[in-house]
Write a protein that holds these residues in place. Structure first.
Motif, short mmCIF file in Angstrom:
data_model
loop_
_atom_site.label_atom_id
_atom_site.label_comp_id
_atom_site.label_asym_id
_atom_site.label_seq_id
_atom_site.Cartn_x
_atom_site.Cartn_y
_atom_site.Cartn_z
N GLN A 119 0.89 -1.08 0.11
CA GLN A 119 0.12 -0.10 0.01
C GLN A 119 1.03 1.09 -0.04
O GLN A 119 0.39 2.19 -0.72
N SER A 120 1.99 1.51 0.70
CA SER A 120 2.82 2.42 0.73
C SER A 120 3.45 2.73 -0.66
O SER A 120 3.57 3.79 -0.96
N LEU A 121 3.86 1.51 -1.20
CA LEU A 121 4.74 1.80 -2.57
C LEU A 121 3.72 2.31 -3.52
O LEU A 121 4.08 2.99 -4.27
N GLU A 122 2.53 1.76 -3.66
CA GLU A 122 1.56 2.06 -4.45
C GLU A 122 1.13 3.68 -4.36
O GLU A 122 1.06 4.20 -5.36
N LYS A 123 1.25 4.05 -3.16
CA LYS A 123 0.89 5.61 -2.92
C LYS A 123 2.18 6.35 -3.30
O LYS A 123 2.06 7.42 -4.24
N TYR A 124 3.57 5.85 -3.10
CA TYR A 124 4.67 6.57 -3.34
C TYR A 124 4.89 6.53 -4.88
O TYR A 124 5.44 7.54 -5.17
N PHE A 125 4.57 5.79 -5.39
CA PHE A 125 4.95 5.57 -7.14
C PHE A 125 3.70 5.97 -7.87
O PHE A 125 3.58 5.45 -8.74
#
Ligand code: NCD
Length: 319
Positions: A119-125
């Motif tokens: 979830q954090s990677l999806e948001k970050y990228f």
């Protein structure tokens, strides 16, 4: 003709993070493609980008089958071994992804110990043209495993999805720490299977019933009436305390054996799955694993074709 109507949108996906949002139509179409690839009646659709297998946790089958799938689709594959990477110098995962993306990588197959990482990677990228496949995040999800498991189950009934409706599958063992169990629950239920989780109370707590599954703490009762049994490994690496007294004690009460199958009056038609790696004679008797009832070798083989088809799906949104 498909028997269902679905309220899920048929969308083209940029990442594969979870099985929660996969519609029946999307999965059935993925499986039909994977089946053609397996039969050799269709060839892989060459994508030819640059792929990175970012495995922060160990893997044999998942990593190698994604590696092969990328090769078959003509990807260049960047080398990443956690122990010789800059992660050992303190680089965080987003900086590692950014670095490899700067080198041209556009597809990241990621396994990580944190349940919240995807979830954090999806948001970050969010605004970055990279694609992510979740190859297992902590105790949360492992979508490609659940897809290859369901593919193997469907294949065993000749892809007659309607016949799966109402059939019982028991998932046995360490459900609490298992991303395989969670991804499977979402998917199996969507296809109308009745899911029962079986194991000791501290590995299969009652809270799981909120996901719409049955819970049993008795192996014989839990597996009665099942068409499929999915056995899980005890995830010692995710347990911060000794949640079971000993592996031999676990085997005594929850180890699956031929004799337990006959005690539970399971017919010869019952099929046994395991995502691997297996601890023989702990969660499953070695001879049962090697018997005709076992679909384990098929699961591994099918993983290769399901993963090619999955990457092809992402290629539809690649610029
Ligand atoms: C599983 C995993 O890593 O979650 N393995 C796999 O990918 N086939 C299951 C496990 O490690 O027990």
């Amino acid at each position: 003709m498909l028997w269902w109507t679905s309220h899920y949108d048929f969308t083209v996906m940029r990442h594969i993070i979870s099985t929660k949002t996969l519609s029946i139509e999307w999965v059935a179409s993925l499986f039909s493609r994977a089946q053609s690839l397996k039969l050799g009646t269709q060839k892989p659709l060459i994508g030819g980008g640059i792929g990175s297998l970012l495995f922060y946790e160990n893997s044999t089958r998942t990593k190698n089958s994604f590696h092969l799938a990328l090769q078959e689709l003509n990807y260049k594959i960047l080398d990443f071994q956690i122990e010789s990477s800059s992660a050992t110098k303190g680089e965080n995962i987003t900086d590692t992804i950014q670095t490899l993306a700067n080198l041209g990588a556009n597809l990241f197959v990621i396994r990580h110990g944190s349940s919240l990482i995807m979830q954090s990677l999806e948001k970050y990228f969010l605004n970055h043209p990279i694609h992510i496949i979740n190859a297992g995040n902590g105790m949360n999800e492992h979508p490609s495993q659940a897809l290859l498991d369901l593919f193997t189950i469907a294949e065993s009934v000749g892809f007659d999805y309607a016949s799966l409706r109402g059939q019982k599958i028991s998932i046995i063992g360490d459900c609490l720490h298992s991303r395989v169990a969670r991804s499977n629950i979402h998917l199996l239920k969507r296809f109308g299977l009745q899911v029962t989780l079986v194991g000791p109370p501290n590995l299969v707590p009652w809270g799981f019933e909120d996901l719409g599954v049955e819970v049993s703490h008795n192996l014989k009762q839990g597996i009665e009436g099942s068409s499929f049994l999915m056995v899980l490994r005890i995830q010692k690496e995710r347990q911060n305390a000794n949640v079971i007294s000993s592996l031999s004690e676990y085997n005594k009460y929850y180890g699956l054996s031929e004799s337990m199958l006959s005690q539970a009056s399971l017919l010869d038609s019952v099929r046994v799955l395991h995502p691997g790696p297996v601890n023989r004679n702990i969660e499953i008797e070695s001879s049962l694993l090697d018997s005709d009832r076992s679909l384990v070798n098929q699961q591994v083989l099918n993983g290769r074709f399901v993963r090619i088809a999955l990457i092809e799906e992402l290629q539809k949104t690649m610029s």
